[in-house]
Design a protein around this motif. Structure first.
Motif, PDB file in Angstrom:
ATOM      1  N   GLN A  60       0.834  -1.199   0.000  1.00 24.84           N
ATOM      2  CA  GLN A  60       0.000   0.000   0.000  1.00 24.84           C
ATOM      3  C   GLN A  60       0.866   1.245   0.000  1.00 24.84           C
ATOM      4  O   GLN A  60       1.863   1.334   0.724  1.00 24.84           O
ATOM      5  N   ASP A  61       0.516   2.193  -0.835  1.00 23.41           N
ATOM      6  CA  ASP A  61       1.193   3.476  -0.855  1.00 23.41           C
ATOM      7  C   ASP A  61       1.143   4.081   0.545  1.00 23.41           C
ATOM      8  O   ASP A  61       0.092   4.108   1.183  1.00 23.41           O
ATOM      9  N   GLY A  62       2.300   4.532   1.024  1.00 22.83           N
ATOM     10  CA  GLY A  62       2.360   5.104   2.361  1.00 22.83           C
ATOM     11  C   GLY A  62       2.753   4.130   3.447  1.00 22.83           C
ATOM     12  O   GLY A  62       2.831   4.510   4.622  1.00 22.83           O
ATOM     13  N   ASN A 119       9.116 -10.716   7.050  1.00 19.85           N
ATOM     14  CA  ASN A 119       9.518  -9.354   7.415  1.00 19.85           C
ATOM     15  C   ASN A 119      10.387  -8.684   6.359  1.00 19.85           C
ATOM     16  O   ASN A 119      10.876  -7.577   6.561  1.00 19.85           O
ATOM     17  N   LEU A 120      10.596  -9.371   5.220  1.00 16.18           N
ATOM     18  CA  LEU A 120      11.353  -8.792   4.103  1.00 16.18           C
ATOM     19  C   LEU A 120      10.435  -8.645   2.901  1.00 16.18           C
ATOM     20  O   LEU A 120       9.903  -9.632   2.389  1.00 16.18           O
ATOM     21  N   VAL A 121      10.258  -7.417   2.458  1.00 17.45           N
ATOM     22  CA  VAL A 121       9.441  -7.129   1.280  1.00 17.45           C
ATOM     23  C   VAL A 121      10.381  -6.669   0.171  1.00 17.45           C
ATOM     24  O   VAL A 121      11.112  -5.685   0.342  1.00 17.45           O
ATOM     25  N   ILE A 122      10.378  -7.392  -0.933  1.00 21.76           N
ATOM     26  CA  ILE A 122      11.244  -7.061  -2.073  1.00 21.76           C
ATOM     27  C   ILE A 122      10.362  -6.559  -3.209  1.00 21.76           C
ATOM     28  O   ILE A 122       9.524  -7.294  -3.726  1.00 21.76           O
ATOM     29  N   THR A 150       4.992   6.508  -2.152  1.00 24.50           N
ATOM     30  CA  THR A 150       5.851   6.945  -1.059  1.00 24.50           C
ATOM     31  C   THR A 150       5.839   5.885   0.028  1.00 24.50           C
ATOM     32  O   THR A 150       4.767   5.441   0.456  1.00 24.50           O
ATOM     33  N   PHE A 151       7.022   5.484   0.452  1.00 25.41           N
ATOM     34  CA  PHE A 151       7.158   4.525   1.543  1.00 25.41           C
ATOM     35  C   PHE A 151       8.021   5.163   2.628  1.00 25.41           C
ATOM     36  O   PHE A 151       8.943   5.940   2.332  1.00 25.41           O
ATOM     37  N   TYR A 152       7.728   4.827   3.878  1.00 24.30           N
ATOM     38  CA  TYR A 152       8.376   5.490   4.999  1.00 24.30           C
ATOM     39  C   TYR A 152       9.247   4.518   5.792  1.00 24.30           C
ATOM     40  O   TYR A 152       8.964   3.324   5.871  1.00 24.30           O
TER      41      TYR A 152
END
Length: 604
Positions: A46-48, A271-274, A304-306
């Protein structure tokens, strides 16, 4: 370049490529199964969305950092990669030459400075950089070289604590899975190696006739003072030996870049998103000069990712500068020219260092007949050695030699000259004609510690970085190279080479026509015309100039750079293994800062 554009070389290259295609059916690989290992899980982000860490670039460094951080279940990591999974051309070692200028390459070219490398087609060097999971570790020539202890001691002596040889050696070992039984059975060498790391390292065998040529070449090198070594990654680097490669020595030999070594074992961790095909365009830095996230283009849309803890830039020595500049981190004048507000005034992109090489080609035997050998896809396509020597005979090496052998009338040589090395028709036609008459020994002479510097310039955020190599901008480099060439020419006086009256294969170089052939002035001209890259850019975000000893960007919180751009000076050899080492150590620095040193595991 299209085959049809190669003129007289087209038929030879067509024969070479046809041989490769004809032998694909004979490869003892389950290619589909091998490629399947790289398939990433389908996901929707998801964006954000917020993560603990965002790593930009899944190359030699980024893949390591993301994999190591995700070893901690409580650490949520996003790994961004502008490319996709490596193709079969990457997996099979002998097909690597076909990756250049494909969709898996950023397809960068250096700027023609009108001075150096004018023997290149158009005076511009194809600057191959991997655009896929594994980055340039997925399209390089897989040579595994650590460098010299003094390289790293000099980093520590310059004030960068924790980068001395005794500290970094355990990180080289931590990554390594050495599959060379002779080395591991030698008690003087075992302390330098590890057989349990993720990165498989081996010494592929060649066809027996070619092995015999390499043995003769080793003997000849010893006659000119470059002694035979068992292990240039061990206690002594000066000398020559068979090459180490990041190729598995399993039943099915495959490339072991960071995609295979680090991502395949880690990709199913929750816990790893590629995120592949995701181009990071800007690091978000707030009013307190703290990095808080990344802007990313995915399928033509901006997301945008934070990051709650850190953003880690691992896009490489060419692309990390562009990402930092886009984010307001760079030289104030450069940022002003782009209309970007200054966040931190730093010399980003300056002081580009690179290993350039000069080819010295010697003739071989003439009575062996022509050959169209079957391409051995288990190796890099040609038999080769690796060696190092110091001009004063001791200490850290000044020059590296990568000698390789070419059968008489080798179609591979025709292909490599124009496609891999990008030399112009004058040079290639003269060397190919020499290869029609004899076998060849091509020795790549590598300047390990150039005094010349180049620059990565960002003229526009919507175009490729401009790469200025700066080769021979410092005239002292001519002295080192000329002395190195003189040393190599002594091979023609050795017993083996005297047996067939070996001589230098003369290249057509109009710019050098007015000079006495084989004089120092000629070799300076020759080096200036033919000198080209070994694809080792480094130093563009170096420690002490852009980052500190913990690789944190100066003047910005929660932003770190982890790739070859942080090298304060060049290691004595190929840069892939040192880059992986830097990433291994950086991962421990990050773990220690946020999770305590109980999560750090090193190999002593």
């Amino acid at each position: 370049m299209l085959i049809g554009e190669l003129g007289a070389f087209g038929s030879l290259i067509y024969t070479f490529l046809s041989r490769i295609a004809a032998n694909l059916s004979q490869v003892p690989y389950s290619l589909e199964a091998t490629q399947y290992e790289f398939k990433l899980p389908r996901l929707s982000i998801q964006d954000g969305a917020t993560f603990d860490f965002i790593v930009v670039g899944a190359g030699s460094a980024g893949a390591v950092v993301a994999s190591r951080l995700s070893e901690l279940p409580e650490c949520r990591v996003l790994l961004l990669e502008a490319g996709a999974e490596p193709p079969l051309l990457s997996v099979v070692p002998g097909l690597l030459a076909l990756l250049a200028r494909s969709e898996y390459d950023w397809n960068y070219f250096t700027v023609n400075d009108g001075y150096s490398s004018q023997g290149q087609i158009g005076g511009s060097i194809p600057y191959n950089r991997g655009k896929m999971i594994g980055g340039s570790s997925s399209n390089n020539y897989m040579m595994y070289v650590r460098g010299n202890p003094e390289d790293y001691n000099s980093w520590a002596d310059a004030g960068f604590e924790g980068w001395d040889w005794d500290t970094v050696l355990p990180y080289f070992k931590k990554s390594e899975n050495l599959q060379v039984s002779d080395v591991m059975q030698n008690r003087t060498l075992t302390d330098y190696h590890n057989t349990r790391g993720p990165l498989k390292v081996s010494r592929p065998e060649h066809e027996r006739t070619q092995e015999t040529k390499l043995e003769a070449l080793l003997q000849s090198l010893s006659e000119i003072g470059i002694e035979t070594l068992e292990d240039y990654n061990g206690p002594e680097q000066l000398g020559a030996s068979k090459n180490y490669f990041t190729i598995s020595n399993d039943r099915v030999p495959i490339r072991y870049g960071t995609a295979q070594a680090y991502i395949v074992p880690a990709k199913k961790r929750k816990n790893l998103v590629i995120l592949k095909n995701a181009l990071a365009t800007k690091i978000l830095i707030d009013s307190t000069k703290t990095a808080i996230g990344v802007e990313v283009e995915v399928n033509g849309k901006r997301n945008t990712f934070y990051a709650s803890k850190e953003v880690i830039a691992s896009a490489g020595a060419v692309d990390t500068p562009k990402l930092l500049v886009a984010s307001g981190v760079g030289a104030a004048a450069d940022l002003a020219a782009l209309g970007i507000d200054v966040v931190s005034d730093l010399p980003v992109g300056k002081d580009l260092q690179d290993h350039l090489f000069i080819p010295v080609v010697l003739s071989g035997a003439t009575d062996i007949g022509t050959a169209l050998p079957v391409v051995d896809l288990r190796t890099i396509g040609f038999p080769t050695l690796n060696g190092f020597f110091a001009l004063n005979g001791t200490g850290r090496p000044d020059l590296q030699i990568i000698p390789f052998y070419m059968d008489m009338a080798s179609p591979f040589f025709a292909f490599a000259c124009a496609n891999t090395f990008n030399f112009n028709d004058d040079i290639c036609s003269s060397l190919i004609n020499a290869n029609q008459k004899s076998e060849l020994f091509a020795i790549l002479l590598v300047l390990l510690h150039p005094k010349s510097r180049g620059e990565i310039k960002i003229r526009s955020l919507n175009s490729a970085p401009e790469i200025y190599t700066g080769y021979f901008s410092n005239a002292e480099d001519f002295d080192t190279v000329t002395a190195g060439i003189r040393r190599i020419l002594n091979l023609t006086k050795t017993e083996y080479f005297k047996g067939f009256n070996s001589e230098v294969a003369r290249a057509i170089l109009p710019a050098c026509d007015g000079l006495e052939y084989l004089s120092d002035e000629y070799w300076e001209c020759y080096a200036l015309q033919t000198g080209t890259t070994l694809y080792h850019p480094a130093g563009t975000c170096a420690m002490g100039r852009v980052v500190d000893a913990e690789l944190k960007v100066l003047g910005v919180d929660r932003l770190r750079v982890v790739d070859a751009s942080v090298f304060p000076s060049m290691p004595s050899g190929n840069t892939n293994a040192p880059t992986i080492m830097v990433a291994e150590r950086a991962s421990d620095l990050i773990k220690e800062q946020y999770y305590g040193n109980q999560n750090i595991v090193t190999v002593q």
